[in-house]
Write an enzyme that holds these catalytic residues in place. Structure first.
Site, short mmCIF file in Angstrom:
data_model
loop_
_atom_site.label_atom_id
_atom_site.label_comp_id
_atom_site.label_asym_id
_atom_site.label_seq_id
_atom_site.Cartn_x
_atom_site.Cartn_y
_atom_site.Cartn_z
N TYR A 77 19.28 38.54 -45.95
CA TYR A 77 19.12 37.79 -47.20
C TYR A 77 19.46 36.31 -47.02
CZ TYR A 77 18.24 41.55 -50.54
OH TYR A 77 17.67 42.57 -51.26
N LYS A 127 20.40 51.14 -38.28
CA LYS A 127 19.20 51.46 -37.51
C LYS A 127 19.56 51.19 -36.05
CE LYS A 127 14.82 52.61 -37.06
NZ LYS A 127 14.35 54.00 -37.29
N ASP A 179 16.53 55.61 -41.89
CA ASP A 179 15.35 56.40 -42.25
C ASP A 179 15.75 57.84 -42.56
OD1 ASP A 179 16.03 56.53 -39.56
OD2 ASP A 179 13.98 56.65 -38.82
N ASP A 197 20.14 47.52 -50.71
CA ASP A 197 19.19 47.18 -51.77
C ASP A 197 18.15 48.29 -51.90
OD1 ASP A 197 17.77 45.57 -53.67
OD2 ASP A 197 16.33 45.12 -52.07
N ASP A 233 17.94 51.61 -54.98
CA ASP A 233 16.78 51.91 -55.84
C ASP A 233 16.35 53.37 -55.65
OD1 ASP A 233 16.63 49.22 -56.67
OD2 ASP A 233 14.44 49.25 -56.64
C1 IPM Z 1 19.20 43.85 -56.59
C2 IPM Z 1 17.95 43.03 -56.68
C3 IPM Z 1 18.20 41.68 -56.02
C4 IPM Z 1 18.58 41.94 -54.59
C5 IPM Z 1 17.04 40.70 -56.11
C6 IPM Z 1 16.64 40.43 -57.54
C7 IPM Z 1 17.38 39.41 -55.40
O1 IPM Z 1 16.89 43.71 -56.10
O2 IPM Z 1 20.25 43.36 -57.06
O3 IPM Z 1 19.15 44.95 -56.08
O4 IPM Z 1 17.70 42.19 -53.76
O5 IPM Z 1 19.78 41.89 -54.29
MG MG Z 2 17.35 45.72 -55.60
#
Ligand code: IPM
Ligand code: MG
Length: 360
Positions: free
Chosen positions: A141, A187, A219, A243, A247
């Site tokens: 990042y 990884k 993975d 990240d 999700d």
């Molecule tokens: C999160 C989001 C952020 C990240 C984005 C919006 C920069 O996806 O907080 O998970 O990748 O950290």
């Molecule tokens: Mg995110």
């Protein structure tokens, strides 16, 4: 207890969900006798449109003088700006850096009431209770060099030993308060930075003989999260892997809209729902405010050391879900039986009132 909190509503559904978070915060304050002063400032694409900067100077100045910061959502669209740089989320990344919060804590617990809302079978998700401890200030990042030159684009995954060490310590310390298990994600069959990550995480694990430790390839972890999510307690990850996996883990709960997060390690805690700005549903009153409301619970616990109040918020959310209420994202019927963002906030405030009156 008095507290000053900076609310950064941001983009898309951010303002809608923070409105409900604010009502819940004010209700908790009123019931338990605390005074929380809320101030607001701009962030994200909406700030850039108005002030030419996704993290305006005014916002920076306020962020370092409050007790805690709550972000709604940042980034309307991933679009290249001048020089090919993707700028949509820079305000948030700069804010995380400014506050120095290296540890992003993302709990994923499936409430019994939501077991049937997950697209996965109930027997897989019942009882899931894990937390992603994501390194937040390093890795790809922020790594340099990055850019586009002569038809080649590049980013850099880079981790210093000290960065891996401190996030590992955060993960092990948290595991001590939970089921005492850390799985470090990497990884290491391919990446030099991951081989290094694994080595340092293993070294830190030796200081925690009471914690069961293992490393897992990312993975494989992506598969195990769906196949057997109950095996996980604390997942220790780099910025990017955390990240992505957080999700994915949200699917277990049925919706990304449910998940809160806390970023700690600096002096001022930063709290954000895990979801993004969701511009496609912004302004319709259909967004799920629970991620933001549970982020308030994390703030009460971690910044203000008010575990009872945090527990009251979580209990209120659970009660509303148990009563069968949910926003559109939680309804498989396409939202016909769903409640609005504002109604969800109101139901949670009502549930808090009941709990408060009963002295719970
Ligand atoms: C999160 C989001 C952020 C990240 C984005 C919006 C920069 O996806 O907080 O998970 O990748 O950290
Ligand atoms: Mg995110």
């Amino acid at each position: 207890m008095d507290g000053r909190i900076l609310f950064l509503p941001g983009d898309g559904i951010g303002p809608e969900v923070l409105l409900e978070a604010r009502r819940v915060l004010e209700a908790v304050g009123a019931i338990h006798g605390h005074r929380f002063e809320v101030i607001e400032a701009p962030i994200g694409d909406s700030a850039r449109e108005r002030f030419g900067d996704p993290l305006p100077e005014e916002t920076r100045a306020l962020a370092v003088e409050v007790d805690a910061v709550l972000v709604g959502a940042v980034g309307l669209a991933v679009r290249p700006v001048d020089g090919g740089r993707v700028d949509a989320s820079r305000g948030l990344l700069d804010l995380r850096r400014l506050l120095g919060n290296h540890a992003n804590i993302r709990p994923v617990a499936v409430p019994d009431a939501l077991v049937d809302r997950s697209p996965l079978r109930a027997e897989y998700v019942r009882g899931v209770d894990l937390v992603v401890v994501r390194e937040l200030l390093g890795g790809i990042y922020y790594g340099r060099p990055r850019g586009v030159e002569d038809g080649v684009a590049f980013d850099t995954e880079i981790y210093a030993e000290e960065e891996i060490r401190r996030i590992s310590v955060s993960a092990f310390e948290l595991a001590r308060t939970r089921r005492k298990k850390v799985t470090s994600i990497d990884k290491a069959n391919v990446l030099e930075s991951s081989i290094f990550w694994r080595r340092i995480a293993e070294e830190v694990s030796r200081d925690y003989p009471d914690i069961e430790f293992s490393s897992m390839l990312v993975d494989n972890c992506a598969m195990q999260l769906i196949r057997n999510p109950r095996q996980f307690d604390v997942l220790l990850t780099s910025n990017m892997f955390g990240d992505i996996l957080s999700d994915e883990a949200a699917v277990l709960v049925g919706s990304l809209g449910m998940l809160p997060s806390a970023s700690v390690g600096g002096d001022i805690g930063l709290y954000e729902p895990v979801h993004g700005a969701a511009p496609d549903i912004a302004g319709r009153g259909t967004a799920n405010p629970i991620g933001a409301i549970l982020s308030v619970a994390m703030m009460l616990e971690l910044t203000f050391a008010l575990p009872e109040e945090a527990g009251a918020v979580r209990a209120a959310v659970d009660r509303v879900l148990e009563d069968g209420h949910g926003t559109a994202d939680l309804h498989a019927d396409g939202g016909r039986a769903a409640v609005s963002t504002a109604r969800m906030g109101e139901l949670i405030v009502e549930a808090l009132g009941v709990a408060g009156a009963a002295g719970v």
